[in-house]
Design a protein around this motif. Structure first.
Motif, PDB file in Angstrom:
ATOM      1  N   ALA A 115      69.312  25.366 -44.636  1.00  0.00           N
ATOM      2  CA  ALA A 115      70.437  26.289 -44.715  1.00  0.00           C
ATOM      3  C   ALA A 115      70.185  27.460 -43.780  1.00  0.00           C
ATOM      4  CB  ALA A 115      70.624  26.776 -46.148  1.00  0.00           C
ATOM      5  N   GLU A 116      71.261  28.150 -43.457  1.00  0.00           N
ATOM      6  CA  GLU A 116      71.164  29.341 -42.609  1.00  0.00           C
ATOM      7  C   GLU A 116      71.778  30.525 -43.340  1.00  0.00           C
ATOM      8  OE1 GLU A 116      71.548  29.476 -38.052  1.00  0.00           O
ATOM      9  OE2 GLU A 116      73.501  30.195 -38.763  1.00  0.00           O
ATOM     10  N   LEU A 117      71.035  31.619 -43.389  1.00  0.00           N
ATOM     11  CA  LEU A 117      71.491  32.836 -44.046  1.00  0.00           C
ATOM     12  C   LEU A 117      71.806  33.877 -42.992  1.00  0.00           C
ATOM     13  CD1 LEU A 117      71.889  34.602 -46.613  1.00  0.00           C
ATOM     14  CD2 LEU A 117      69.446  35.172 -46.453  1.00  0.00           C
ATOM     15  N   THR A 118      73.037  34.366 -42.992  1.00  0.00           N
ATOM     16  CA  THR A 118      73.435  35.422 -42.063  1.00  0.00           C
ATOM     17  C   THR A 118      73.877  36.641 -42.859  1.00  0.00           C
ATOM     18  OG1 THR A 118      75.691  34.512 -41.946  1.00  0.00           O
ATOM     19  CG2 THR A 118      74.125  33.802 -40.268  1.00  0.00           C
ATOM     20  N   GLN A 119      73.356  37.811 -42.453  1.00  0.00           N
ATOM     21  CA  GLN A 119      73.671  39.080 -43.080  1.00  0.00           C
ATOM     22  C   GLN A 119      73.941  40.117 -42.009  1.00  0.00           C
ATOM     23  OE1 GLN A 119      71.048  40.055 -46.623  1.00  0.00           O
ATOM     24  NE2 GLN A 119      69.716  38.566 -45.620  1.00  0.00           N
ATOM     25  N   PRO A 120      74.765  41.096 -42.298  1.00  0.00           N
ATOM     26  CA  PRO A 120      75.049  42.122 -41.291  1.00  0.00           C
ATOM     27  C   PRO A 120      73.796  42.908 -40.913  1.00  0.00           C
ATOM     28  CG  PRO A 120      75.929  42.750 -43.449  1.00  0.00           C
ATOM     29  CD  PRO A 120      75.509  41.321 -43.553  1.00  0.00           C
ATOM     30  N   GLY A 121      73.594  43.077 -39.603  1.00  0.00           N
ATOM     31  CA  GLY A 121      72.471  43.870 -39.115  1.00  0.00           C
ATOM     32  C   GLY A 121      71.141  43.149 -39.119  1.00  0.00           C
ATOM     33  N   GLN A 122      71.126  41.841 -39.438  1.00  0.00           N
ATOM     34  CA  GLN A 122      69.872  41.091 -39.477  1.00  0.00           C
ATOM     35  C   GLN A 122      70.035  39.783 -38.714  1.00  0.00           C
ATOM     36  OE1 GLN A 122      67.989  40.549 -43.283  1.00  0.00           O
ATOM     37  NE2 GLN A 122      68.760  42.495 -44.105  1.00  0.00           N
ATOM     38  N   PRO A 123      68.939  39.290 -38.110  1.00  0.00           N
ATOM     39  CA  PRO A 123      69.027  37.982 -37.442  1.00  0.00           C
ATOM     40  C   PRO A 123      69.212  36.861 -38.460  1.00  0.00           C
ATOM     41  CG  PRO A 123      66.754  38.742 -37.514  1.00  0.00           C
ATOM     42  CD  PRO A 123      67.597  39.889 -38.001  1.00  0.00           C
ATOM     43  N   ALA A 124      69.811  35.779 -38.051  1.00  0.00           N
ATOM     44  CA  ALA A 124      70.007  34.633 -38.939  1.00  0.00           C
ATOM     45  C   ALA A 124      68.666  34.056 -39.367  1.00  0.00           C
ATOM     46  CB  ALA A 124      70.842  33.566 -38.233  1.00  0.00           C
ATOM     47  N   GLN A 125      68.586  33.665 -40.625  1.00  0.00           N
ATOM     48  CA  GLN A 125      67.358  33.077 -41.169  1.00  0.00           C
ATOM     49  C   GLN A 125      67.608  31.626 -41.546  1.00  0.00           C
ATOM     50  OE1 GLN A 125      65.520  35.480 -44.333  1.00  0.00           O
ATOM     51  NE2 GLN A 125      66.940  37.139 -43.804  1.00  0.00           N
ATOM     52  N   ARG A 126      66.661  30.772 -41.205  1.00  0.00           N
ATOM     53  CA  ARG A 126      66.716  29.368 -41.611  1.00  0.00           C
ATOM     54  C   ARG A 126      65.882  29.186 -42.870  1.00  0.00           C
ATOM     55  NH1 ARG A 126      68.429  25.514 -38.118  1.00  0.00           N
ATOM     56  NH2 ARG A 126      66.794  24.039 -38.675  1.00  0.00           N
ATOM     57  N   ILE A 127      66.479  28.544 -43.878  1.00  0.00           N
ATOM     58  CA  ILE A 127      65.853  28.404 -45.195  1.00  0.00           C
ATOM     59  C   ILE A 127      65.837  26.932 -45.582  1.00  0.00           C
ATOM     60  CG2 ILE A 127      66.066  28.992 -47.650  1.00  0.00           C
ATOM     61  CD1 ILE A 127      67.632  31.484 -46.764  1.00  0.00           C
ATOM     62  N   SER A 128      64.701  26.490 -46.109  1.00  0.00           N
ATOM     63  CA  SER A 128      64.617  25.118 -46.619  1.00  0.00           C
ATOM     64  C   SER A 128      65.417  25.024 -47.913  1.00  0.00           C
ATOM     65  CB  SER A 128      63.161  24.722 -46.874  1.00  0.00           C
ATOM     66  OG  SER A 128      63.083  23.428 -47.441  1.00  0.00           O
ATOM     67  N   LEU A 129      66.462  24.193 -47.905  1.00  0.00           N
ATOM     68  CA  LEU A 129      67.330  24.054 -49.078  1.00  0.00           C
ATOM     69  C   LEU A 129      67.775  22.594 -49.210  1.00  0.00           C
ATOM     70  CD1 LEU A 129      68.495  26.054 -51.210  1.00  0.00           C
ATOM     71  CD2 LEU A 129      70.582  26.091 -49.865  1.00  0.00           C
ATOM     72  N   PRO A 130      66.820  21.687 -49.437  1.00  0.00           N
ATOM     73  CA  PRO A 130      67.183  20.268 -49.497  1.00  0.00           C
ATOM     74  C   PRO A 130      67.933  19.921 -50.784  1.00  0.00           C
ATOM     75  CG  PRO A 130      64.867  20.560 -50.070  1.00  0.00           C
ATOM     76  CD  PRO A 130      65.380  21.912 -49.648  1.00  0.00           C
ATOM     77  N   ARG A 131      68.710  18.855 -50.724  1.00  0.00           N
ATOM     78  CA  ARG A 131      69.357  18.351 -51.932  1.00  0.00           C
ATOM     79  C   ARG A 131      68.266  17.844 -52.864  1.00  0.00           C
ATOM     80  NH1 ARG A 131      74.825  15.034 -50.617  1.00  0.00           N
ATOM     81  NH2 ARG A 131      75.128  15.598 -52.808  1.00  0.00           N
ATOM     82  N   ARG A 132      68.382  18.170 -54.124  1.00  0.00           N
ATOM     83  CA  ARG A 132      67.319  17.883 -55.080  1.00  0.00           C
ATOM     84  C   ARG A 132      67.371  16.430 -55.532  1.00  0.00           C
ATOM     85  NH1 ARG A 132      66.461  21.858 -59.702  1.00  0.00           N
ATOM     86  NH2 ARG A 132      64.276  21.505 -59.163  1.00  0.00           N
ATOM     87  N   THR A 133      66.190  15.843 -55.704  1.00  0.00           N
ATOM     88  CA  THR A 133      66.096  14.455 -56.137  1.00  0.00           C
ATOM     89  C   THR A 133      66.300  14.362 -57.643  1.00  0.00           C
ATOM     90  OG1 THR A 133      63.702  14.559 -56.519  1.00  0.00           O
ATOM     91  CG2 THR A 133      64.455  13.976 -54.285  1.00  0.00           C
ATOM     92  N   LEU A 134      66.600  13.151 -58.100  1.00  0.00           N
ATOM     93  CA  LEU A 134      66.776  12.917 -59.534  1.00  0.00           C
ATOM     94  C   LEU A 134      65.506  13.241 -60.288  1.00  0.00           C
ATOM     95  CD1 LEU A 134      68.499  11.848 -61.879  1.00  0.00           C
ATOM     96  CD2 LEU A 134      67.751   9.539 -61.271  1.00  0.00           C
ATOM     97  N   ARG A 135      64.365  12.891 -59.722  1.00  0.00           N
ATOM     98  CA  ARG A 135      63.089  13.126 -60.393  1.00  0.00           C
ATOM     99  C   ARG A 135      62.844  14.621 -60.605  1.00  0.00           C
ATOM    100  NH1 ARG A 135      58.422  16.277 -59.461  1.00  0.00           N
ATOM    101  NH2 ARG A 135      56.891  15.529 -60.955  1.00  0.00           N
TER     102      ARG A 135
END
Length: 328
Positions: free
Chosen positions: A256-276
């Protein structure tokens, strides 16, 4: 080790299980709960695999009730899995047919661990009122999965109408990482109020509906839900503020990518969760999930409104990125 017991009884199953434990030197004292899985014959292996993986974190006895068909002659076929075929658990598969095809408390009563909590899980074919079924009345926690139902939104509506303390749904558990990220973002921003929220997600995703409802309850602001093509899960959450919008967007399946005013975009690990992972999380807590209860009850008429919108447009167009706009 896998042991088949065709045309048997629960008494014979219990005796054979005790014999296998004595032969293998395994005791049941380390089991922390009994997990009862209610499904159909032929659909049980995925659930057993997920339960086996989760049992490495939560050692348990797994009892699988697999409906083998009401039209077949009445009989009970069983299978016991221990050792390497059962993770850190014991797996008992009961395939009932005829009069034994429906979930029945009498089938599992003799096989339950004494003085241990009971968790019931319906990976497919969730009942309209899980808490009033034969197995549901026994269980401390009841887990359904609305995403696997033919009509996920109607499945959520059933939970809303019949919710009891102890009910939960894996569509909610799949939101955990989204909720953590959004809460972390809100902890770091200034006091500029959030004026509106937009949640974008797949038209067939009950998790999208629950996320929108949770944000509405938590932030007490209006929430728009934008439906995208089916099968894509949650796409993005936009938090509108006078100081500038905050956008958490996941265009793919893992990052995922997080964008906020006045800050550079951040890339975040946000995988779809497994059943387990989802099942293991639900087995960590045996007390009622009060936040889920508040959220699912707050859906109010939103599911019915969604269904009215779908009917008025003649159904969602799966090839359209933004086929319908719904306000909840």
């Amino acid at each position: 080790m896998i042991v088949d017991l065709p045309d048997t009884t629960t008494s014979k199953i219990s005796k054979r299980l005790m014999s296998l434990r004595e032969q293998g030197g395994v005791i049941a004292l380390g089991r922390v709960l009994t997990l009862v899985v209610v499904t159909k014959s032929g659909l049980e292996e995925e659930a057993i695999e997920a339960a086996n993986d989760a049992s490495r974190e939560h050692p348990c006895r797994i009892i699988v009730l697999a409906n083998a068909g009401a039209d077949a002659p009445t009989r009970l076929d069983a299978q016991i899995r221990v050792g390497g075929d059962a993770g850190a658990s014991e797996v008992i598969v009961l395939r009932g047919s005829g009069e034994l095809s429906e979930e029945n408390e009498s089938l599992v009563a003799a096989l339950l661990l004494p003085d241990a909590p009971i968790v019931a899980w319906w990976p497919y074919g969730a009942p309209k009122n899980a808490g009033e079924t034969s197995i549901g009345r026994m269980a401390h926690r009841r887990i359904t999965d609305s995403a696997n139902e033919e009509d996920p939104q109607q499945a959520l509506e059933n939970i809303r109408m019949t919710y009891q303390a102890g009910d939960t749904d894996l569509a909610w558990t799949r939101l955990t990482t989204w909720r953590i990220q959004l809460a972390a973002v809100l902890d770091q921003v200034d006091s500029s109020p959030i004026t509106a929220v937009t949640v974008e997600g797949a038209s067939d995703s009950p998790s999208t509906l629950l996320l929108a409802a949770w944000l509405e309850v938590s932030l007490k602001v209006s929430v728009r839900l934008v439906a995208t093509r089916a099968g894509g899960g949650i796409r993005s959450v936009r938090l509108c503020r006078d100081a500038g919008d905050i956008l958490l967007s996941r265009p793919g399946q893992t990052v995922a990518e997080l964008t906020q005013p006045g800050q550079p975009a951040q890339r975040i690990s946000l995988p779809r969760r497994t059943l387990r992972l989802c099942l293991a999380e639900e087995l960590r807590r045996l007390d009622p999930d009060e936040v889920f209860g508040e959220t699912v009850r707050s859906l109010g008429t939103s599911t019915a409104y969604l269904e009215r919108q779908v009917a008025s447009t003649g159904g969602l167009n799966p090839t359209s990125d933004r086929s319908v706009l719904i306000a909840i």
